[in-house]
Scaffold this active site. Structure first.
Site, short mmCIF file in Angstrom:
data_model
loop_
_atom_site.label_atom_id
_atom_site.label_comp_id
_atom_site.label_asym_id
_atom_site.label_seq_id
_atom_site.Cartn_x
_atom_site.Cartn_y
_atom_site.Cartn_z
N MET A 207 -11.47 -5.88 5.45
CA MET A 207 -10.69 -4.90 6.24
C MET A 207 -10.38 -5.52 7.60
O MET A 207 -11.28 -5.99 8.30
CB MET A 207 -11.49 -3.61 6.45
CG MET A 207 -11.62 -2.70 5.24
SD MET A 207 -10.09 -2.15 4.45
CE MET A 207 -9.13 -1.49 5.81
N HIS B 246 -1.13 -1.24 -4.24
CA HIS B 246 -2.47 -0.96 -3.71
C HIS B 246 -2.53 0.53 -3.44
O HIS B 246 -1.69 1.08 -2.74
CB HIS B 246 -2.65 -1.77 -2.42
CG HIS B 246 -3.96 -1.56 -1.73
ND1 HIS B 246 -5.12 -2.22 -2.09
CD2 HIS B 246 -4.30 -0.78 -0.67
CE1 HIS B 246 -6.11 -1.86 -1.28
NE2 HIS B 246 -5.65 -0.99 -0.41
N SER C 157 0.85 -1.19 0.00
CA SER C 157 0.00 0.00 0.00
C SER C 157 0.89 1.24 0.00
O SER C 157 1.65 1.47 0.94
CB SER C 157 -0.89 0.00 1.24
OG SER C 157 -1.54 1.24 1.34
N MET D 56 -12.27 4.17 -0.80
CA MET D 56 -12.92 4.43 0.50
C MET D 56 -13.66 5.75 0.37
O MET D 56 -13.23 6.80 0.84
CB MET D 56 -11.86 4.47 1.61
CG MET D 56 -11.39 3.08 2.00
SD MET D 56 -9.90 3.12 2.99
CE MET D 56 -8.70 3.21 1.69
N GLY E 122 1.00 -2.26 4.12
CA GLY E 122 1.54 -0.91 4.14
C GLY E 122 2.82 -0.88 4.95
O GLY E 122 3.89 -1.27 4.48
N GLY F 111 -9.03 3.94 7.08
CA GLY F 111 -8.75 5.37 7.24
C GLY F 111 -7.28 5.69 7.47
O GLY F 111 -6.80 6.73 7.05
N PHE F 112 -6.59 4.77 8.14
CA PHE F 112 -5.20 5.08 8.48
C PHE F 112 -4.34 3.82 8.40
O PHE F 112 -4.81 2.72 8.74
CB PHE F 112 -5.10 5.64 9.91
CG PHE F 112 -5.85 6.93 10.07
CD1 PHE F 112 -5.24 8.15 9.78
CD2 PHE F 112 -7.19 6.92 10.46
CE1 PHE F 112 -5.96 9.34 9.89
CE2 PHE F 112 -7.90 8.11 10.57
CZ PHE F 112 -7.29 9.32 10.29
N GLY F 113 -3.09 4.01 8.01
CA GLY F 113 -2.13 2.91 8.04
C GLY F 113 -1.60 2.76 9.46
O GLY F 113 -1.87 3.58 10.35
N GLY F 114 -0.86 1.69 9.68
CA GLY F 114 -0.16 1.50 10.95
C GLY F 114 -1.01 1.09 12.13
O GLY F 114 -0.57 1.20 13.27
N HIS G 297 -8.39 1.04 -4.10
CA HIS G 297 -9.36 0.82 -3.00
C HIS G 297 -10.10 2.13 -2.76
O HIS G 297 -9.52 3.09 -2.25
CB HIS G 297 -8.54 0.38 -1.77
CG HIS G 297 -9.34 0.10 -0.54
ND1 HIS G 297 -8.74 -0.16 0.67
CD2 HIS G 297 -10.68 0.03 -0.33
CE1 HIS G 297 -9.68 -0.37 1.58
NE2 HIS G 297 -10.86 -0.26 1.01
N MET H 287 -9.15 8.01 -0.25
CA MET H 287 -9.97 8.36 0.93
C MET H 287 -10.58 9.74 0.72
O MET H 287 -9.89 10.67 0.30
CB MET H 287 -9.09 8.39 2.18
CG MET H 287 -8.41 7.08 2.47
SD MET H 287 -7.45 7.21 3.98
CE MET H 287 -6.68 5.59 4.03
N ASP I 263 -6.55 -6.33 4.40
CA ASP I 263 -5.96 -4.99 4.38
C ASP I 263 -6.04 -4.39 5.79
O ASP I 263 -7.13 -4.18 6.31
CB ASP I 263 -6.77 -4.13 3.38
CG ASP I 263 -6.17 -2.77 3.13
OD1 ASP I 263 -5.04 -2.50 3.58
OD2 ASP I 263 -6.85 -1.96 2.45
N ASP J 256 -4.83 3.58 -1.98
CA ASP J 256 -5.97 3.91 -1.12
C ASP J 256 -6.50 5.29 -1.44
O ASP J 256 -5.79 6.28 -1.34
CB ASP J 256 -5.52 3.90 0.35
CG ASP J 256 -5.31 2.50 0.87
OD1 ASP J 256 -6.23 1.68 0.72
OD2 ASP J 256 -4.23 2.24 1.44
C1 DX5 Z 1 -6.33 1.52 5.61
C2 DX5 Z 1 -5.90 1.24 4.18
C3 DX5 Z 1 -4.75 0.30 4.08
C4 DX5 Z 1 -3.47 0.78 4.74
C5 DX5 Z 1 -2.84 -0.42 5.34
O1 DX5 Z 1 -7.52 2.22 5.61
O2 DX5 Z 1 -6.96 0.69 3.44
O3 DX5 Z 1 -4.48 -0.06 2.73
O4 DX5 Z 1 -2.56 1.39 3.87
O5 DX5 Z 1 -1.71 -0.02 6.08
P1 DX5 Z 1 -1.03 -0.92 7.16
O6 DX5 Z 1 -0.54 -2.17 6.47
O7 DX5 Z 1 0.07 -0.08 7.71
O8 DX5 Z 1 -2.07 -1.26 8.19
ZN ZN Z 2 -6.57 -0.21 1.37
#
Ligand code: DX5
Ligand code: ZN
Length: 215
Positions: free
Chosen positions: A137, A32, A7, A68, A193, A142-145, A66, A36, A171, A34
């Protein structure tokens, strides 16, 4: 074959090209992206310009987009024109998801349907014949990490038990530990990600997640 899609949300936006080169050289199966909209999720990320820019520099790279967004129906053509290979919409949107999946497929793009953690997978079972891929999901989008939600593994098993033979993606919080758990539960595509894009040795992460190396 397990597919690994990094991602790009986890990349430093000012060094996006370097991050993409690095994960592709490490053996990733595509990217991938994202999207948003700050309504469907409480964050803003990228738009079609990024998909188009990636397509310009990497004509052959598979782009899994993706969406969102509350109103993906208004942007499907734009993302296809920009170069998306797969478009995933969410089951929770106001529009008729079945109709949109048909439109995406008719455009020659792979059609995907995603469920947020609170949406039971049973809700999308009638739509599975319209899906080339289902995205489960494993965090609130909404957020990575964020931390992987173990309870979502059951959804992967339920999809396979229901006889779904298309691609099953996960994901959110997928890493060296949780990735193999997802595969064991029925996923065949890992979206990663933080754990991949920011890894010291992304090639090793990919090999482990494909079951080709020990952690
Ligand atoms: C979250 C995104 C993911 C995100 C995953 O809303 O859809 O694609 O980038 O990031 P990680 O792997 O860091 O959870
Ligand atoms: Zn995603």
């Amino acid at each position: 074959m397990i597919r690994i899609l990094p991602s790009v949300l986890a990349a430093d936006p000012l060094r996006m090209g370097e991050a993409i080169d690095r994960v592709l050289a490490a053996g990733a199966d595509g990217l991938h992206v994202d999207i948003m909209d700050a309504h469907f999720v409480p964050n803003l990320s990228f738009g079609p310009a990024l998909v188009k820019a990636i397509r310009g520099v990497y004509p052959q790279v598979y782009q899994d987009v993706h969406l969102m967004m509350d109103n993906p129906e208004r942007y499907i053509d734009t993302f296809i024109q920009a170069g998306a290979n797969a478009l995933t919409i969410h089951a929770e949107i106001p529009a008729d998801a079945a109709q949109l999946l048909k439109v995406i497929r008719a455009s020659g793009c792979r059609a995907g349907l995603s469920v947020k953690p609170g949406t039971p997978v049973e809700r999308i079972l009638p739509l599975l014949p319209l899906c080339d891929q289902v995205l489960v999901m494993t965090v609130e989008p909404g957020f990575g990490g964020q931390k992987f939600m173990e309870g979502m593994l059951e959804k992967l098993r339920a999809l396979r038990t229901a006889g779904y033979t298309g691609a099953v993606q996960v994901d959110g919080g997928v890493n060296l530990r949780t990735g193999p758990q997802c595969v064991a539960a029925g996923a065949d595509t890992l979206i990663m990600g933080t754990a991949l894009v920011r890894a010291e040795d992304p090639a090793q992460v990919i090999r482990v997640c494909r079951g080709e190396a020990q952690p």
